[in-house]
Scaffold this active site. Structure first.
Site, PDB file in Angstrom:
ATOM      1  CG  ASP A   1      -2.249  -0.893   0.621  1.00  0.00           C
ATOM      2  OD1 ASP A   1      -2.467  -0.760   0.087  1.00  0.00           O
ATOM      3  OD2 ASP A   1      -2.327  -1.468   1.762  1.00  0.00           O
TER       4      ASP A   1
ATOM      5  CB  THR B   1     -17.045  21.258   5.413  1.00  0.00           C
ATOM      6  OG1 THR B   1     -17.185  22.750   4.247  1.00  0.00           O
ATOM      7  CG2 THR B   1     -16.700  22.655   6.620  1.00  0.00           C
TER       8      THR B   1
ATOM      9  CG  ASP C   1      -7.816  -4.081   2.761  1.00  0.00           C
ATOM     10  OD1 ASP C   1      -7.293  -3.057   1.948  1.00  0.00           O
ATOM     11  OD2 ASP C   1      -6.333  -3.118   3.757  1.00  0.00           O
TER      12      ASP C   1
END
Lengths: 571, 676
Positions: free
Chosen positions: B301, B372, B516
Site C-alpha cells: 500500500d 469541510t 482488505d
C-alpha cells in the site's frame, strides 16, 4: 596412454558434438508432429491398428499402453523362441529354446537389456534373431524414446492432464528416427565387411587339416539397430569383437557413434521442448564430464602394464599396443577398447568389442560404476534421459532450497509427490541389484556353483551381472555362467524390474509435473542452465551412486586392485 | 532475547534436557523416520551389549558405540527441545496476561453484571473502564479508549481503540488506560487471539509444512537406500570371509543415514516461526512462513508503507507579483489552527524558509474556518481579510464568488505539481491569488534500497494507491517499485492478486481494514496489522503486532532463511558421508585384507578408533549445528545463482572437508585417552 589414443577419443567426441544438435532438433519436431514426410505410412499404421492419433493420454493410460504393448511383445518372443524349430529360416535346424532361457531372453530383449545367457549362433535361428529379437531391438528402443518424450512433455506442459499418446510416440520414434538411421548405417557397415545373408554356416578346412564352422547370417541389419537402439545383443557370442560384426577401425567408430547418437541428441530435444536450450546443454555437459572421467580412468588402467606379468615387455612400441591386451582385439587396441567399454556401459548398450572380464580391476570397475550410476551418462535411448532427469529433480530439490525458495525445476515446484516418485525410481535400482547379488553370494548351490573365479573377482562378476541386468545394459563379466535356473530366473526378473518398475514412478512423475502451474523465471529462480548447475548435478550423481555402491565395490574391484599390486591373484 | 541468552538460559536448558529423554518415546520418535532408525539401532546394540555383559566378554568398544548411538538420538531430541523451549518461555509470559479477570457484561436490558472472563461467549456485550483488563477478543462498538497492548505486542506506548473504522479490534489480556469502551466479544474462551498465540509459540499446533514433508520423504528414501547398502554388505563380507559385528554395521548405518538434517529438521522449522515472533510477527502456520520465502510479487500500500502516512509542504510557489514571504506568511496564518500533519508541515516550512514564527493568534480577533467536505478548503478570517487554502477547484470557486479567477501561471504550476505526484494547495487572500504550496508524499528512507534488494532476489513490488495514475507513476519512480496499481478499489486489489497467482506467482500483501479481508485471505502471505479490524486479523495468515507494513520485507527474508537453512544442512549432511566411508570401510575390512588400509586416507589409528570417531563426529555435529539451525544461515539478498554458489561452497564443499578434519581430531583424542 598415447597421443594417438587420445586423438581417437577427441575425434569421436567432436563428431558426436556436431551430429547431436541437428538430430535433437529434428526429434523435437518429430514428436511435436511437425515433420510428416512419412505421413502416409504413419496413417496406415494407425488405421491398421485402430489408433486414434489425435487422442491424448494421461500418465496412467500412457503407462498402461506401454505395459500392455511390452507384455504382449514379450510373450510373442517367448513363443517364437520355444517354437523356432517349426518356423522358417532355420538352416542349422536348431531346436526350440528351453523354457527358463526363453523367459530370460524374452525379458532381456523386451527390457532393452539384451543380456545373453546363451551362445547365439548355436541357440537362435535366423527367424528368432530377425523377428523375435531384432523386433525388440527396434521397439524397446522406441518405447524408451517415447517414454522420455512423455517426461519432457510433463516438464514442458502447464496445467495439462495429458502427456501425449504412447502409440503415436512409439510409431514416430520407429519411423522417423530409428529406421532411417539404421538403413543408412547398415549399408555402411556392409561396405566395411559386415556380413548379411541367410545361408547355412560354412564349413572350412584349415591348413592343419582341421574343420572350422564359420557362422554367418543377416548380421549388418541387426548390427545397426543393436548400436543405435543401445540394445547390445550380438548376433554372435563374441559380439562386436567378432570380425563379421565389427571388422574395421571405421566400423568400430561408427558403432560407437551410433550408441551415443540418440541419447546425446535427446538432451538437445529436452532443451528445445522445454524452451530452455541452455538446460539441455547443461545436462549434456554433466554426461560429458562423467563420460570423459570414466574413459580417462579406464584408458589409464588398461594402458598400464599388468604387475602380475612381471618381466614381460608391456610397453607401447611400433609392434604392440602395450598395456593389458588380454581379451582385446589387436585391430582396436587399448584406446578403442577402453573407449568402447566406457561408451557401451555409459549408454546401457552392452555390446562389447573386448572382454570386460579381462580388464584390469580398475579398468573393469569403470564399466561397473558407469552402470551403477543408473545408466544416465548418455544412457540408453530415452531411458538415459529420463534417468538423468530424475537426478536433476533430486539435485534441484536438495540444493534448490539453498537459494531460499521451495525447490522449482524449470518453473515447476518440486513437491512431496515428485520427491516420492523420484526416490522410488532411485530406490528400485540398488534394491534389485544388491538383494539378488547378496542372495547369490550367500548361496553355494545357486549363486556360487557356476562362478569361475574366486575372491573379489568372483564378487565383481556376480555384482556385474545383476548391475548389468538392472541397468538394462546386457554386457557381462564372462567368468560367470549365467545359463542356470537361478541366474536365468533372477536376472530375468531384475531386467524387468530395472525397466518397468522404474518406468512407472517416472511416468507418474511426468503426469504430476504436467498438471502443475509454471512459475515464470526470475533472478530468484534456481538456475538449471549454468556451469554451476552442471557441477552440482555431477556431484549429486557421484555422491548418491558412490554412497550406495562403495561398500560393495570396496570388496570387489578395489580390493582386487590392491591385492594385485601385492601380487595376489584369483583364479 | 538474543540467541545467546536463550541458548544458555538455565531454565530452558534444564527443561530441554528432561524433554530429550521424554522424547525417546518410540511413538514420538516415529514421526522422524531417520532418528527412529537410530533409536532402533541403539536398542539393538543395547540388547546385544547386555548379552555380552552376561557372558563376561570385553565390551569397551561395544559399550562406547552404544552410548554414542544413544547420545545421537538424545542430541536430536535436545535440538528440538531447545527450539521448543524458547517458544515456551514466551508462552508463559503470554499466559500470565490471560489470567482470569472479572468482566462487566451488559444484559439485554442495559444493566451490568459481573461475570468471570471464562464465562464470556462470542456475541456478549461488555463494558471496560480505565484500569480494567479487556477480558476477551472483541470489537469496540461504542467509545474511544487508549489501550496498553504491551502484554501482546511488547510495545509500551498505548494505542487508541475506537468504535467504527479500522481501529476497532481489541485483544483479550490488554488493559484500558483511559476512558471507557463497549465491546462485543467475538471469540469463545480458548479460541482467543492470545490462546492461539500461546499455542503457536509453544509449537503445540505445529504440523509439518509441505516442503518439510517432501524433505522427510527424501530423507526416508535415502535412509532406505543406506539400510539396503548396509544390510547387503554383510553377505558380501561373509563371502569375503570378513563378517562384521552388529555393532559395526549399526555404526556404519547411523553414520550414513542423514542424521544431521534429520535431527535438526523440526528445530529449524520451530526456530523459523520463533524468529518471526521475535520480529513481533505471528505466523498462523508454518506453511505461511514457507510461502513467504517463495513470494515473487509483493503488494505494498502506498500510504503508510511506501510513503510516510502524510504529505508535507516542501515549497512555496508565489503567484506573479507576489513575494514568497507574503505567500508563506498567509499560508502559515491559515494553517495555525490546522492540526492535521499537512497543516503543521506548512507552519514548519514557513518557519524554516522565511523565519516566520507562529504568532499568538488569540489577540488578533481572528476566526478560523475549518475544512469541510463541502467547501474543501480551510482558512482564517481576519478583520477585512479572508485567507483561504485548498484545492485549485475549491479556490477557483471561492474566487469566482468574488468575481476573480486563478491567474494562468498559477494554474500551470498547479498542473505541474499534480503531474509530479504532489498535491497543489492554492492560497488566496480575498480575491488575490497568492500562490501555490507544494505538498508532497515523502517516501520512507531506505525503502528504495530494500526494494532493489528484493528485485535482486527476483521479487517484484507493486504499489497500490488510490491516487490517479499520474501521481502514482511519480511516487512509484521515486520509491523504486516495479509497478503500480492506481485508483485502486478493494476489488482491483483482489483481481490483481488473482491475476498474479494465475501466472504461477505467490503474492504477499499487508492490510488492516475490513475491506482488505478478502484480499488478505486470497494472498499467499497476508499480513494483517494488529491495529486492524478483527475481520482483517482473521483473514490474514500472519499478524504483525507492531503494525508496521514495511515488515513484509523482513518476513520474506525470514522465510527464505528458513528454506536456505534446511537446504544447507541437507547438503551438509549428505556431503558428510564421503568422509565417513573413508573412516569406516577400511576399518571394517583391514583386519581381513590389510591392503585395504590404502583407503584409510585419514590415517586413523586403529579400526576401533576409526569407527568410534566417525560415530562420535556424527553425534557431536548435531550439537555443533544447533545454534545454526536456530539462528538460520546468514542471508544476504543476492541472485539465486550467487546464493547457490556461495552456499554450495560453504555447505557442500565444506560438508565434504569438515568431517575429514573432525574425525581425524576425534581419533587423535580417543587414541590419546586410550579409549580405543
Amino acid at each position: 596412454m598415447t597421443l594417438n589414443g587420445w586423438l581417437q577419443f577427441l575425434i569421436y567426441f567432436v563428431v558426436l558434438l556436431l551430429a547431436m544438435r541437428p538430430l535433437g532438433i529434428y526429434m523435437a519436431r518429430v514428436f511435436a508432429g511437425e515433420i510428416h514426410f512419412l505421413r502416409p505410412v504413419e496413417n496406415l499404421v494407425y488405421r491398421v491398428s485402430g489408433i486414434d492419433s489425435s487422442e491424448e493420454m494421461n500418465w496412467r493410460d500412457y503407462a498402461g499402453a506401454m505395459l500392455l504393448f511390452s507384455f504382449v511383445s514379450m510373450l510373442l518372443t517367448y513363443f517364437i523362441e520355444r517354437l523356432q524349430h517349426f518356423l522358417p529360416w532355420n538352416p542349422q535346424h536348431l531346436p526350440g529354446v528351453e523354457a527358463v532361457l526363453a523367459w530370460n531372453t524374452a525379458a532381456s530383449f523386451t527390457s532393452n537389456t539384451n543380456w545373453q545367457s546363451y551362445v547365439p549362433e548355436t541357440t537362435m535361428s535366423y527367424f528368432t534373431q530377425m523377428v523375435g529379437l531384432a523386433y525388440h531391438n527396434f521397439f524397446s528402443a522406441a518405447v524408451g524414446i517415447a517414454v522420455a518424450i512423455a517426461l519432457v512433455r510433463g516438464i514442458a506442459r502447464r496445467e495439462s492432464k495429458t502427456i501425449g499418446n504412447f502409440w503415436v510416440d512409439t510409431t514416430r520414434a520407429c519411423l522417423y528416427v530409428l529406421l532411417p538411421i539404421c538403413i543408412a548405417s547398415a549399408l555402411v557397415l556392409v561396405s566395411q565387411g559386415v556380413v548379411q545373408n541367410l545361408h547355412g554356416y560354412t564349413v572350412a578346412h584349415t591348413l592343419e587339416h582341421q574343420t572350422q564352422t564359420i557362422a554367418q547370417g543377416p548380421v549388418a541389419s541387426q548390427e545397426a539397430i543393436k548400436m543405435l537402439g543401445t540394445n547390445g545383443g550380438g548376433f554372435f557370442n563374441a559380439n562386436s569383437a567378432h570380425p563379421f560384426e565389427n571388422p574395421t577401425a571405421f566400423s568400430n567408430f561408427l558403432e560407437m557413434f551410433l550408441i551415443f547418437l540418440i541419447g546425446a541428441a535427446l538432451t538437445v530435444t529436452l532443451g528445445r521442448m522445454t524452451g530452455s536450450p541452455g538446460h539441455g546443454w547443461a545436462v549434456f555437459a554433466c554426461m560429458a564430464l562423467l563420460f570423459i572421467a570414466g574413459f580417462t580412468v579406464a584408458y589409464w588402467a588398461e594402458a598400464h602394464p599388468n604387475p602380475a606379468l612381471h618381466g614381460v615387455d608391456q610397453h607401447v612400441s611400433a609392434l604392440q599396443s602395450g598395456g593389458n591386451m588380454e581379451g582385446k582385439e589387436t585391430r582396436f587396441g587399448i584406446s578403442q577398447s577402453a573407449l568402447f567399454a566406457t561408451i557401451t556401459t555409459d549408454a546401457s548398450c552392452g555390446a562389447v568389442n573386448a572382454a570386460h572380464d579381462s580388464f584390469m580391476p580398475l579398468g573393469g570397475m569403470i564399466p561397473l560404476i558407469n552402470i551403477m550410476l543408473g545408466e544416465i551418462v548418455i544412457g540408453g535411448v530415452g531411458s538415459g534421459l529420463y534417468g538423468m532427469l530424475i537426478f536433476v529433480i533430486l539435485s534441484v530439490f536438495i540444493a534448490g532450497l539453498m537459494v531460499g525458495r521451495t525447490p522449482e525445476y524449470l518453473g515447476k515446484k518440486i513437491e512431496a509427490y515428485d520427491v516420492k516418485m523420484s526416490m522410488l525410481y532411485v530406490l528400485i535400482f540398488p534394491l534389485v541389484i544388491l538383494t539378488f547379488a547378496a542372495i547369490s553370494l550367500l548361496s553355494p548351490s545357486m549363486g556360487l556353483s557356476s562362478l569361475a573365479n574366486q575372491g573379489p573377482h568372483g564378487l565383481s562378476e556376480i555384482l556385474y551381472a545383476f548391475t548389468s541386468a538392472a541397468g538394462n545394459n546386457g554386457s557381462a563379466f564372462a567368468g560367470l555362467n549365467a545359463n542356470t535356473h537361478w541366474y536365468n530366473i533372477s536376472l530375468g526378473f531384475t531386467m524387468l524390474a530395472g525397466r518397468f518398475l522404474m518406468m512407472i514412478p517416472m511416468l507418474a512423475l511426468a503426469g504430476n509435473l504436467a498438471m502443475k502451474k509454471s512459475v515464470p523465471p526470475s533472478p530468484g529462480t534456481f538456475p538449471v542452465n549454468t556451469a554451476l548447475f552442471t557441477v552440482l548435478l555431477t556431484g549429486v550423481i557421484l555422491i548418491v551412486g558412490a554412497l550406495t555402491f562403495f561398500p560393495a565395490l570396496s570388496l570387489g574391484p578395489i580390493l582386487e586392485h590392491l591385492l594385485l599390486q601385492h601380487g595376489i591373484l584369483f583364479s | 532475547m538474543t540467541d545467546r541468552q536463550t541458548f544458555w538460559n538455565p531454565v530452558i536448558l534444564r527443561h530441554a534436557v528432561i524433554d530429550s529423554f521424554r522424547k525417546l518415546d518410540p511413538r514420538l520418535m516415529m514421526k522422524n523416520p531417520v532418528m527412529f532408525v537410530v533409536e532402533v539401532g541403539s536398542v539393538i546394540t543395547t540388547v546385544l551389549l547386555a548379552e555380552e555383559l552376561l557372558r563376561h566378554q570385553p565390551i569397551s568398544f561395544d559399550l562406547q558405540i552404544t552410548l554414542w548411538l544413544w547420545f545421537t538420538v538424545l542430541f536430536a531430541n535436545f535440538a528440538e527441545a531447545i527450539a521448543e523451549g524458547r517458544g515456551k518461555a514466551q508462552a508463559d509470559t503470554l499466559r500470565k496476561a490471560r489470567g482470569e479477570t472479572i468482566a462487566w457484561r451488559i444484559r439485554p436490558d442495559g444493566s451490568i453484571e459481573p461475570v468471570s472472563s471464562s464465562q464470556l461467549r462470542a456475541g456478549d456485550m461488555i463494558r471496560v473502564e480505565a484500569g480494567q483488563f479487556i477480558p476477551g477478543d472483541g470489537e469496540v462498538v461504542e467509545g474511544v479508549a487508549s489501550v496498553d497492548e504491551s502484554a501482546v505486542t511488547g510495545e509500551s506506548a498505548p494505542v487508541i481503540r475506537e468504535a467504527g473504522g479500522d481501529r476497532s479490534a481489541v485483544t483479550g489480556g490488554t488493559r484500558v488506560l483511559s476512558d471507557w469502551i463497549r465491546v462485543r466479544i467475538t471469540s469463545n474462551p480458548g479460541e482467543t487471539f492470545l490462546d492461539r498465540m500461546i499455542a503457536l509459540v509453544e509449537g503445540a499446533q505445529r504440523q509439518k509444512t509441505p516442503n518439510e514433508i517432501a524433505l522427510s520423504i527424501l530423507l526416508s528414501g535415502l535412509t532406505i537406500v543406506f539400510l539396503l547398502a548396509v544390510a547387503t554388505l554383510q553377505p558380501f563380507a561373509i563371502y569375503s570371509h570378513a563378517p562384521q559385528t552388529i555393532f559395526v554395521l549399526v555404526s556404519l548405518l547411523v553414520c550414513l543415514i542423514p542424521t544431521t538434517i534429520g535431527a535438526l529438521l523440526s528445530a529449524i522449522g520451530i526456530a523459523g516461526m520463533d524468529r518471526l515472533v521475535q520480529y513481533n510477527v505471528l505466523a498462523m502456520s508454518g506453511r505461511a512462513v514457507e510461502a513467504a520465502g517463495d513470494i515473487s510479487t509483493l503488494l505494498l500500500d502506498k500510504t503508510g508503507t511506501i510513503t510516510l502516512g502524510n504529505r508535507q509542504a516542501t515549497e512555496f510557489f508565489p503567484a506573479p507579483g507576489i513575494s514568497a514571504e507574503r505567500l508563506a506568511d498567509a499560508a502559515q496564518l491559515a494553517s495555525l489552527s490546522d492540526e492535521t500533519p499537512e497543516g503543521r508541515s506548512i507552519v514548519v516550512l514557513a518557519k524554516e524558509k522565511y523565519n516566520l514564527r507562529g504568532r499568538d493568534v488569540s489577540g488578533m480577533r481572528c476566526e478560523f474556518v475549518p475544512f469541510t467536505a463541502q467547501t474543501r478548503m480551510s482558512g482564517v478570517d481576519l478583520p477585512g481579510t479572508r485567507i483561504r487554502k485548498g484545492s485549485a477547484d475549491a479556490i477557483t470557486r471561492f474566487l469566482e464568488q468574488q468575481g476573480s479567477n486563478l491567474p494562468r501561471p498559477v494554474l500551470d504550476r498547479v498542473e505541474e505539481i499534480a503531474r509530479l505526484g504532489g498535491t497543489p494547495l492554492v492560497v488566496s487572500e480575498n480575491s488575490t491569488t497568492l500562490g501555490v504550496v507544494y505538498l508532497k508524499d515523502i517516501v520512507k528512507g531506505g525503502l528504495r534500497d530494500r526494494l532493489a534488494r528484493l528485485r535482486a532476489m527476483g521479487i517484484r513490488s507493486i504499489m497500490i494507491t488510490g491516487d490517479n495514475p499520474l501521481t502514482a507513476a511519480v511516487i512509484a519512480r521515486e520509491a523504486g517499485v516495479d509497478d503500480f496499481l492506481a485508483e485502486a478499489k478493494p476489488k482491483d486489489k483482489m483481481d490483481l492478486i488473482k491475476r498474479e497467482q494465475a501466472k504461477g506467482k505467490l503474492v504477499a500483501m499487508t492490510g488492516d481494514g475490513t475491506n482488505d479481508a478478502p484480499a488478505l485471505a486470497q494472498a499467499d502471505v497476508g499480513v494483517a496489522m494488529n491495529t486492524g479490524t478483527q475481520a482483517a486479523r482473521e483473514a490474514g495468515n500472519m499478524v504483525d503486532l507492531d503494525s508496521n507494513p514495511t515488515k513484509l520485507i523482513e518476513i520474506v527474508e525470514i522465510g527464505k532463511q528458513l528454506l536456505m537453512t534446511r537446504g544447507a544442512l541437507t547438503t551438509f549432511s549428505i556431503a558428510n558421508d564421503v568422509a565417513k566411508y573413508f573412516a569406516i570401510i577400511p576399518a571394517m575390512f583391514a583386519g581381513a585384507f590389510p591392503v585395504l588400509n590404502a583407503l584409510n586416507i585419514m590415517h586413523l589409528a586403529r579400526p576401533h578408533s576409526a569407527i568410534l570417531s566417525a560415530v562420535i563426529f556424527n553425534a557431536l555435529v548435531i550439537i555443533a549445528l544447533i545454534p545454526l539451525a536456530l539462528k538460520g544461515v546468514k542471508y544476504k539478498p543476492m541472485s539465486a545463482q550467487a546464493l547457490l554458489r556461495r552456499n554450495l561452497i560453504v555447505y557442500g564443499v565444506g560438508g565434504i572437508v569438515v568431517p575429514f578434519i573432525g574425525i581425524k581430531l576425534i581419533d587423535l583424542v580417543l587414541t590419546g585417552l586410550h579409549l580405543a
